[in-house]
Enzyme design. Structure first.
Site, PDB file in Angstrom:
ATOM      1  N   LYS A  14       9.148   5.886   3.306  1.00 46.72           N
ATOM      2  CA  LYS A  14       8.778   4.487   3.033  1.00 46.72           C
ATOM      3  C   LYS A  14       8.684   4.216   1.528  1.00 46.72           C
ATOM      4  O   LYS A  14       9.176   3.203   1.049  1.00 46.72           O
ATOM      5  CB  LYS A  14       7.428   4.138   3.717  1.00 46.72           C
ATOM      6  N   ARG A  89      -1.725  -0.236   9.570  1.00 44.43           N
ATOM      7  CA  ARG A  89      -1.798   1.072  10.226  1.00 44.43           C
ATOM      8  C   ARG A  89      -2.442   0.976  11.608  1.00 44.43           C
ATOM      9  O   ARG A  89      -2.452   1.966  12.339  1.00 44.43           O
ATOM     10  CB  ARG A  89      -2.664   2.032   9.400  1.00 44.43           C
ATOM     11  N   ARG A 128       6.951  17.983  -0.599  1.00 42.57           N
ATOM     12  CA  ARG A 128       6.443  16.983  -1.535  1.00 42.57           C
ATOM     13  C   ARG A 128       5.133  17.464  -2.155  1.00 42.57           C
ATOM     14  O   ARG A 128       4.877  17.229  -3.330  1.00 42.57           O
ATOM     15  CB  ARG A 128       6.230  15.648  -0.799  1.00 42.57           C
ATOM     16  N   ARG A 134      -0.817  15.810  -4.337  1.00 46.48           N
ATOM     17  CA  ARG A 134      -1.655  15.264  -3.266  1.00 46.48           C
ATOM     18  C   ARG A 134      -2.140  16.387  -2.363  1.00 46.48           C
ATOM     19  O   ARG A 134      -1.338  17.051  -1.711  1.00 46.48           O
ATOM     20  CB  ARG A 134      -0.857  14.244  -2.442  1.00 46.48           C
ATOM     21  N   ARG A 146      -2.661  13.665  10.176  1.00 42.27           N
ATOM     22  CA  ARG A 146      -2.139  12.351   9.773  1.00 42.27           C
ATOM     23  C   ARG A 146      -1.132  11.855  10.812  1.00 42.27           C
ATOM     24  O   ARG A 146      -1.101  10.673  11.146  1.00 42.27           O
ATOM     25  CB  ARG A 146      -1.478  12.440   8.393  1.00 42.27           C
TER      26      ARG A 146
HETATM   27  O1  C5P Z   1       0.268   5.551   3.102  1.00 45.43           O
HETATM   28  P1  C5P Z   1      -0.070   6.930   2.635  1.00 45.43           P
HETATM   29  O2  C5P Z   1       0.605   7.992   3.433  1.00 45.43           O
HETATM   30  O3  C5P Z   1       0.094   7.108   1.170  1.00 45.43           O
HETATM   31  O4  C5P Z   1      -1.625   7.091   2.941  1.00 45.43           O
HETATM   32  C1  C5P Z   1      -2.336   8.262   2.586  1.00 45.43           C
HETATM   33  C2  C5P Z   1      -3.688   8.228   3.236  1.00 45.43           C
HETATM   34  O5  C5P Z   1      -4.401   7.060   2.852  1.00 45.43           O
HETATM   35  C3  C5P Z   1      -3.672   8.196   4.759  1.00 45.43           C
HETATM   36  O6  C5P Z   1      -3.512   9.471   5.322  1.00 45.43           O
HETATM   37  C4  C5P Z   1      -5.027   7.601   5.047  1.00 45.43           C
HETATM   38  O7  C5P Z   1      -6.060   8.539   4.901  1.00 45.43           O
HETATM   39  C5  C5P Z   1      -5.166   6.570   3.935  1.00 45.43           C
HETATM   40  N1  C5P Z   1      -4.675   5.230   4.344  1.00 45.43           N
HETATM   41  C6  C5P Z   1      -5.413   4.526   5.280  1.00 45.43           C
HETATM   42  N2  C5P Z   1      -5.023   3.261   5.665  1.00 45.43           N
HETATM   43  C7  C5P Z   1      -3.918   2.707   5.153  1.00 45.43           C
HETATM   44  C8  C5P Z   1      -3.143   3.417   4.216  1.00 45.43           C
HETATM   45  C9  C5P Z   1      -3.552   4.701   3.829  1.00 45.43           C
HETATM   46  O8  C5P Z   1      -6.410   5.003   5.777  1.00 45.43           O
HETATM   47  N3  C5P Z   1      -3.552   1.461   5.539  1.00 45.43           N
HETATM   48 MG    MG Z   2       3.943   6.491   0.725  1.00 47.86          MG
END
Ligand code: C5P
Ligand code: MG
Length: 190
Positions: A14, A89, A128, A134, A146
């Site tokens: 994404k 989400r 990654r 991260r 996740r």
């Molecule tokens: O979107 P991304 O993978 O960068 O998100 C990393 C973490 O941030 C997720 O695993 C979650 O813990 C948190 N997150 C969330 N709600 C969102 C976006 C991210 O809880 N809408």
């Molecule tokens: Mg991302």
């Protein structure tokens, strides 16, 4: 306005595709993950609270994330449109987004889903993690958690937008530019 949700599990591409789309279509990019990590780096209250969830691979509560997106959109009312990356989400976030956009007299134009299976995602995220810095990319258990959160809470959104005839899936494995051109073929209809 062109408002795109770039949908898909963690590691689907994404962020990578967002960068390419925003330079071609002049949209504003909202990555809620990036916003949360920025809050954490700045050591804000919100960032500290979010960190507990992020480090376990769990989702941050809806109200927190929705508030952040609302702020971002209010600061960017003159945008040509938005790419939502990693948001919504949950169904509650999708419903909140729909009403926020309505307040701006606009709506979601299209949802493009990058479809990639679990084992490929785990491989990509661990790779990654070698350079992203991260912590949530460096531990297989966190990554799988996740993905579970994605299956339980995020995947139902696909149906939510399919029912509105807005969801389009794209194979998210293969050449990055090839995937980008698939996404463009959908976006060029707008
Ligand atoms: O979107 P991304 O993978 O960068 O998100 C990393 C973490 O941030 C997720 O695993 C979650 O813990 C948190 N997150 C969330 N709600 C969102 C976006 C991210 O809880 N809408
Ligand atoms: Mg991302």
């Amino acid at each position: 306005m062109l408002n795109l949700i770039l949908f898909g599990p963690p590691g689907a591409g994404k962020g990578t595709q967002s960068e390419k789309i925003l330079s071609q279509y002049g949209l504003k990019h909202i990555s809620t993950g990036d916003l949360l990590r920025a809050e954490r780096s700045a050591g804000t209250d919100l960032g500290n609270k979010a960190n507990d969830f992020i480090s376990k691979g769990e989702l941050v509560p809806d109200a927190v994330v929705i508030g952040m997106v609302k702020n971002y959109m209010t600061e960017n009312v003159d945008a040509n449109g938005f790419i939502f990356d990693g948001f919504p989400r949950t169904i509650a976030q999708a419903e909140a987004l729909d009403s926020m956009l309505q307040e701006f007299n606009t709506e979601i134009s299209i949802v493009l889903g990058l479809e990639v299976e679990e084992d490929e995602l785990v491989k990509r995220l661990l790779l990654r993690g070698e350079t992203s810095g991260r912590a949530d990319d460096q531990n297989e258990e966190t990554i799988r958690n996740r993905f579970q959160e994605y299956l339980n809470k995020t995947l139902p959104i696909q149906n939510y937008y399919s029912e509105k005839n807005k969801y389009n899936g794209v194979v998210g494995i293969g050449d990055i530019d090839e995937i980008f051109s698939q996404l463009c073929s959908h976006l060029d209809k707008f």
